[in-house]
Motif scaffolding. Structure first.
Motif, PDB file in Angstrom:
ATOM      1  N   SER A   5       0.842  -1.116  -0.189  1.00 32.48           N
ATOM      2  CA  SER A   5       0.115  -0.109  -0.063  1.00 32.48           C
ATOM      3  C   SER A   5       0.885   1.144  -0.010  1.00 32.48           C
ATOM      4  O   SER A   5       0.496   2.098  -0.800  1.00 32.48           O
ATOM      5  N   LEU A   6       1.876   1.191   0.833  1.00 27.77           N
ATOM      6  CA  LEU A   6       2.802   2.264   0.794  1.00 27.77           C
ATOM      7  C   LEU A   6       3.582   2.531  -0.501  1.00 27.77           C
ATOM      8  O   LEU A   6       3.894   3.655  -0.917  1.00 27.77           O
ATOM      9  N   LEU A   7       3.905   1.285  -0.952  1.00 31.71           N
ATOM     10  CA  LEU A   7       4.837   1.239  -2.541  1.00 31.71           C
ATOM     11  C   LEU A   7       3.636   1.792  -3.456  1.00 31.71           C
ATOM     12  O   LEU A   7       4.102   2.523  -4.232  1.00 31.71           O
ATOM     13  N   THR A   8       2.351   1.481  -3.413  1.00 33.52           N
ATOM     14  CA  THR A   8       1.571   2.070  -4.547  1.00 33.52           C
ATOM     15  C   THR A   8       1.481   3.766  -4.263  1.00 33.52           C
ATOM     16  O   THR A   8       1.462   4.355  -5.251  1.00 33.52           O
ATOM     17  N   ALA A   9       1.260   4.200  -3.080  1.00 35.90           N
ATOM     18  CA  ALA A   9       1.252   5.497  -2.762  1.00 35.90           C
ATOM     19  C   ALA A   9       2.684   6.282  -3.524  1.00 35.90           C
ATOM     20  O   ALA A   9       2.352   7.394  -3.943  1.00 35.90           O
ATOM     21  N   TYR A  10       3.684   5.629  -3.042  1.00 36.79           N
ATOM     22  CA  TYR A  10       4.884   6.058  -3.625  1.00 36.79           C
ATOM     23  C   TYR A  10       4.896   6.065  -5.248  1.00 36.79           C
ATOM     24  O   TYR A  10       5.156   7.316  -5.895  1.00 36.79           O
ATOM     25  N   LEU A  11       4.631   5.200  -5.932  1.00 36.52           N
ATOM     26  CA  LEU A  11       4.328   5.044  -7.460  1.00 36.52           C
ATOM     27  C   LEU A  11       3.284   6.153  -7.640  1.00 36.52           C
ATOM     28  O   LEU A  11       3.966   6.883  -8.622  1.00 36.52           O
ATOM     29  N   LEU A  12       2.548   6.627  -7.184  1.00 36.67           N
ATOM     30  CA  LEU A  12       1.171   7.581  -7.551  1.00 36.67           C
ATOM     31  C   LEU A  12       1.975   8.931  -7.255  1.00 36.67           C
ATOM     32  O   LEU A  12       1.738   9.625  -8.371  1.00 36.67           O
ATOM     33  N   LEU A 193      -3.639  15.367  -1.389  1.00 39.33           N
ATOM     34  CA  LEU A 193      -4.393  14.599  -0.646  1.00 39.33           C
ATOM     35  C   LEU A 193      -3.530  13.556  -0.018  1.00 39.33           C
ATOM     36  O   LEU A 193      -3.584  13.027   1.202  1.00 39.33           O
ATOM     37  N   ILE A 194      -2.428  12.969  -0.856  1.00 44.46           N
ATOM     38  CA  ILE A 194      -1.323  12.063  -0.113  1.00 44.46           C
ATOM     39  C   ILE A 194      -0.694  12.920   1.047  1.00 44.46           C
ATOM     40  O   ILE A 194      -0.454  12.133   1.882  1.00 44.46           O
ATOM     41  N   THR A 195      -0.374  13.916   0.833  1.00 42.65           N
ATOM     42  CA  THR A 195       0.204  14.813   1.472  1.00 42.65           C
ATOM     43  C   THR A 195      -0.445  14.938   3.231  1.00 42.65           C
ATOM     44  O   THR A 195       0.085  14.812   4.225  1.00 42.65           O
ATOM     45  N   ILE A 196      -1.600  15.010   2.802  1.00 42.91           N
ATOM     46  CA  ILE A 196      -2.584  15.263   4.212  1.00 42.91           C
ATOM     47  C   ILE A 196      -2.511  13.884   4.925  1.00 42.91           C
ATOM     48  O   ILE A 196      -2.521  13.959   6.039  1.00 42.91           O
ATOM     49  N   TYR A 197      -2.668  12.623   4.226  1.00 45.72           N
ATOM     50  CA  TYR A 197      -2.904  11.717   4.771  1.00 45.72           C
ATOM     51  C   TYR A 197      -1.551  11.374   5.584  1.00 45.72           C
ATOM     52  O   TYR A 197      -1.672  10.639   6.667  1.00 45.72           O
ATOM     53  N   VAL A 198      -0.213  11.539   5.071  1.00 43.99           N
ATOM     54  CA  VAL A 198       0.816  11.351   5.431  1.00 43.99           C
ATOM     55  C   VAL A 198       1.130  12.096   6.898  1.00 43.99           C
ATOM     56  O   VAL A 198       1.469  11.712   7.792  1.00 43.99           O
TER      57      VAL A 198
END
Length: 208
Positions: A5-12, A193-198
């Motif tokens: 899931s983290l790898l997918t977020a990184y790819l995106l 959105l990714i930044t808000i989640y992290v």
């Protein structure tokens, strides 16, 4: 063990970052328009080497912080997300004029396309700040920090070449302002959105 899931977020996140027109992208497009697609590929090679040097420097800094304590690493990630907030919002707010930008950058294209790419990649001090802010977020992609670093770097190399090559090909054929601005703003929104989640996950570990 890989955290998929983290790898997918990184790819995106990488796709969104590289897909946003910036100085490197514009230089690659300029070289392709002026001297052909192969010139664009040579420029990409130069920018990629510059990125790898900046990534190596950022990993050295990250390792130094990580050696101090895990909490220090969390704080680095926390402040990194603040920078990514600024970066994402600036992408959303910026308006791109490809024709004007290409015209301004055409003088930077010489016969040595690899050198052009390397110099534009290495001369931007904001890039190392981005890498320092960006990579700590994804170091938990495996249980081993060094394996994570290698994995993140290899993924970066593949996507860097692939996305910039696609950009060089498409926008050397059609310089479309509307398409570039839509891509840029969508990338900025999703990256935000990714930044808000992290930011939420890091804050939870630091303060709760």
């Amino acid at each position: 063990m890989v955290n998929y899931s983290l790898l997918t977020a990184y790819l995106l996140a990488i796709v969104l970052f590289l897909g946003t027109p910036g100085p490197v992208t514009i230089l690659v497009i300029s070289a392709s328009v002026k001297s052909g697609f192969r010139a664009g590929l040579a420029t990409i090679a130069g920018t990629n080497i510059a990125s790898l040097i900046l990534i190596a420097l950022s990993f050295i800094i990250i390792q130094g912080v990580f050696a101090v304590s895990e909490t220090a690493m969390l704080w680095l990630t926390f402040f990194g997300t603040l920078y990514l907030f600024y970066f994402s919002i600036s992408i959303i707010r910026d308006k791109i004029d490809l024709q004007q930008t290409l015209q301004q950058n055409s003088k930077r294209v010489s016969k040595n396309h690899f050198k052009d790419g390397f110099l534009i990649g290495i001369s931007n001090p904001k890039d190392i700040l981005f890498f320092i802010a960006f990579f700590p977020i994804f170091l938990a992609v495996t249980s081993d920090t060094y394996v994570s670093m290698i994995t993140l770097t290899l993924v970066w190399i593949v996507l860097d070449y692939s996305i910039l090559s696609i950009y060089a090909f498409i926008f050397s054929k059609v310089s479309n302002n509307r398409a570039a601005n839509i891509i840029s703003k969508l990338s900025g929104i999703i990256l935000l959105l990714i930044t808000i989640y992290v930011f939420y996950e890091t804050s939870k570990r630091l303060f709760f």
